[in-house]
Design an enzyme around this catalytic site. Sequence first.
Site, short mmCIF file in Angstrom:
data_model
loop_
_atom_site.label_atom_id
_atom_site.label_comp_id
_atom_site.label_asym_id
_atom_site.label_seq_id
_atom_site.Cartn_x
_atom_site.Cartn_y
_atom_site.Cartn_z
N CYS A 17 0.87 -1.22 0.01
CA CYS A 17 -0.22 -0.13 0.15
C CYS A 17 0.93 1.25 0.11
CB CYS A 17 -0.64 -0.02 1.30
SG CYS A 17 -1.69 -1.47 1.47
N1 GLN Z 1 -0.74 -6.85 4.19
C1 GLN Z 1 -1.66 -5.50 4.21
C2 GLN Z 1 -2.97 -5.87 3.56
O1 GLN Z 1 -3.28 -7.01 3.02
C3 GLN Z 1 -1.08 -4.34 3.65
C4 GLN Z 1 -0.88 -4.49 2.20
C5 GLN Z 1 0.05 -3.75 1.58
O2 GLN Z 1 0.89 -2.92 1.90
N2 GLN Z 1 -0.28 -3.87 0.30
O3 GLN Z 1 -3.86 -4.93 3.56
#
Ligand code: GLN
Length: 231
Positions: free
Chosen positions: A2
């Site tokens: 994210c």
């Molecule tokens: N693992 C977390 C989620 O599934 C954060 C994912 C991310 O950083 N893309 O939301």
Amino acid sequence: MCRHLGWLGAPVSVAELMLEPPSALLVQSYAPRRQKHGLLNADGWGVGFFDDEGVARRWRSATPLWGDASFASIAPVLHSRCVVGAVRSATIGMPLEAAATAPFTDGHWLLSHNGIVDRGVLPATKTAESVVDSALLAALIFDRGLDELGATIAEVGAADPNARLNIVAANGSRLLGTTWGDTLSVLQRPDGVVLASEPYDDHPDWRDVPDRHLVEVRNGRVHLTALKGAP
Ligand code: GLN
């Protein structure tokens, strides 16, 4: 992976941080510039901020930020001295729901996680907001206390060598960040400090935080500390 952002400083609008800059979280949701894991952040978005009484307020959604019918009209009138915003690219197997979207809170802190962690290395908890790895990690960090953020990240990183553990957290008077496997940049503005997964514009004052570091913003000053396990 994210993308997230934190602000601590003079009151600014949520739109000024998340929507208006040329590479704001809005643009990062479909065209991030530095993202190494995943191409889009379309699995939700969230913003949290502290109001004038110091109460943490949140707005989260499991839909893409660019498709939200109302946020762009309200964000310009939401002002705060302390904001945490995020756009989400869900890790495979993780739930798609607003409760799995950052920022998470314990009532005092707002916290966002960029990355991935094996849930098997995290203690079981009843207080996590969702079964998503990020919510379990947030619950552990809240439980240990944010003064231990760096130690907690180093410990989880040692337990799961594949983990990526970039955090942004704030409580109204402090703004913290960690780098563990992903990018983070700092912009010191005359009116406050931004921590962001990637710069939201091309201002020359953006600085990259080295990997495996803790960043602390307090009283307008930025402190960097190497974490245990830093190269
Ligand atoms: N693992 C977390 C989620 O599934 C954060 C994912 C991310 O950083 N893309 O939301």
